[in-house]
Design an enzyme around this catalytic site. Structure first.
Site, PDB file in Angstrom:
ATOM      1  CB  CYS A  82      23.131  53.446  45.909  1.00 48.84           C
ATOM      2  SG  CYS A  82      21.588  52.608  45.595  1.00 48.84           S
ATOM      3  CB  CYS A  89      20.317  54.335  47.977  1.00 51.37           C
ATOM      4  SG  CYS A  89      20.879  52.630  47.844  1.00 51.37           S
TER       5      CYS A  89
END
Length: 102
Positions: free
Chosen positions: A31, A34
């Site tokens: 991600c 993230c």
């Protein structure tokens, strides 16, 4: 304090039974947002001694992510006294993440 890697084995002890508020960063290695939040989470962990900060990889700990309704990542949940206090998702400035403790 450093960031605690959260797993099924230690989640109850580290989060639900913690005597301090706990910020849990639900993330995945693939991600992008993230990864952007990683340094912010590390900063919060090193600067705030009155809270605990943990990261939970949703690919490895899917059951916990599902239990707390994590539908997109990154998701940040603050637990106080074993209960969800506040929840927010998406890449955010550090101030927005810190506001979850208020």
């Amino acid at each position: 304090m450093s960031v605690v890697k959260l797993t099924t084995e230690n989640f109850e002890q580290e989060v639900l039974k913690s005597d301090k508020p706990v910020l849990v960063d639900f993330y995945a290695d693939w991600c992008g947002p993230c990864k952007m939040m990683g340094p912010v989470v590390e900063e919060i962990a090193s600067e705030k001694s009155d809270v605990k900060v943990g990261k939970l990889n949703i690919d490895e700990e899917m059951e916990i992510a599902q239990k707390y309704g994590v539908m997109s990542i990154p998701t940040f949940i603050v637990f106080k006294d074993g209960n969800v206090s506040k929840k927010d998702m998406g890449a955010k400035p550090k101030s927005a993440v810190l506001s979850l403790f208020e």
